[in-house]
Design an enzyme around this catalytic site. Structure first.
Site: not given
Ligand code: ZN
Length: 255
Positions: A122, A130, A155, A158
């Site tokens: 889990h 991200c 993030c 990105c």
């Molecule tokens: Zn990312």
């Protein structure tokens, strides 16, 4: 012979031992369970919403509250307990091949297992992921950013949304982890299910696979579980007491 002595004999003679753990092994470390009568989600449905992927993605206020809560809880030190330490000792004795855990607290790894033996099906709260590029980093790095004023961290690579490295409701389990857990259950001589109610699938299938493959199945849990009928031995007791006694008995037999 007592149940503990029988189980110790099986473990000492086994070529392969697989262990599955659930919330019951962490309660002695002060971590509440989630679905029990006094569970976190039972008492506070809003907390369950935070663990639902759609709510996390769509609700910036929920994310802000969750990150703030985690920064506020940073000082709260949670340590492995005697049950965790007993399993590390079992590994040191050469009698723990794979440890599968439903827990996200990271305490098995902190207790000192070889990381390649541990499957956290889990996920873990010790990492942040991200949701766009999949990058993972230590949670502390992201909490530092929140503490410095970022209310909804994204993030840095990105721009994607960040989330705890746990599997939320609505997210699939990692297929590599599930395959590894299935394989460990099917190829073991002894399967120990510790502190889990064995009610959540697919993890609840693991003792069934182990039993079908001819393994000895042992369930140790404070309360009866959904799979007791297929176990060779069921011990209803706290893990903090039973596990150290069991592992000491294994050590005697191997000496
Ligand atoms: Zn990312």
């Amino acid at each position: 012979m007592s149940d503990v002595a029988s189980v110790a004999g099986w473990i000492a003679a086994a070529g392969h031992v697989t262990v599955l753990t659930g919330a019951g092994i962490s309660t002695d470390s002060g971590i509440p369970d989630y679905r029990g009568p006094n569970g976190v989600w039972t008492k506070d449905p809003a907390a369950e919403r935070q663990a639902t992927i759609d709510a996390w993605v769509s609700d910036p206020d929920l994310r802000r509250d969750a990150w703030q809560f985690r920064v506020g809880n940073r000082g709260r030190r949670i340590e492995p307990n005697d049950g965790h330490r007993a399993l590390v000792e079992l590994e040191r004795l050469g009698r723990l091949d794979v440890l599968i855990t439903q827990n996200v607290d990271g305490l098995h790894l902190e207790a000192g297992h070889e990381p390649h033996r541990v499957i956290e099906v889990h996920g873990t709260i010790r990492e942040v992921q991200c949701l766009r590029c999949g990058d993972r980093q230590p949670t502390s790095v992201v909490l530092d950013r929140v503490a410095e004023g970022e209310v909804d961290p994204h993030c840095l690579d990105c721009g994607g949304l960040l989330k705890s490295g746990t599997i939320s409701f609505g997210q699939s389990l990692n297929p590599v982890d599930i395959e590894g857990a299935d394989e460990a259950a099917r190829s073991t001589d002894v399967f120990l299910a510790l502190g889990t109610s064995l009610a959540v699938y697919p993890v609840a299938l693991l003792p069934q696979y182990a039993a079908a493959s001819g393994a000895r199945v042992v369930i140790i849990n404070a309360e009866p579980t959904a799979q007791d009928s297929l176990a060779h031995v069921v011990i209803n007791d706290g893990l903090g007491a039973v596990l150290p006694a069991l592992v000491a008995e294994v050590e005697v037999r191997l000496a």
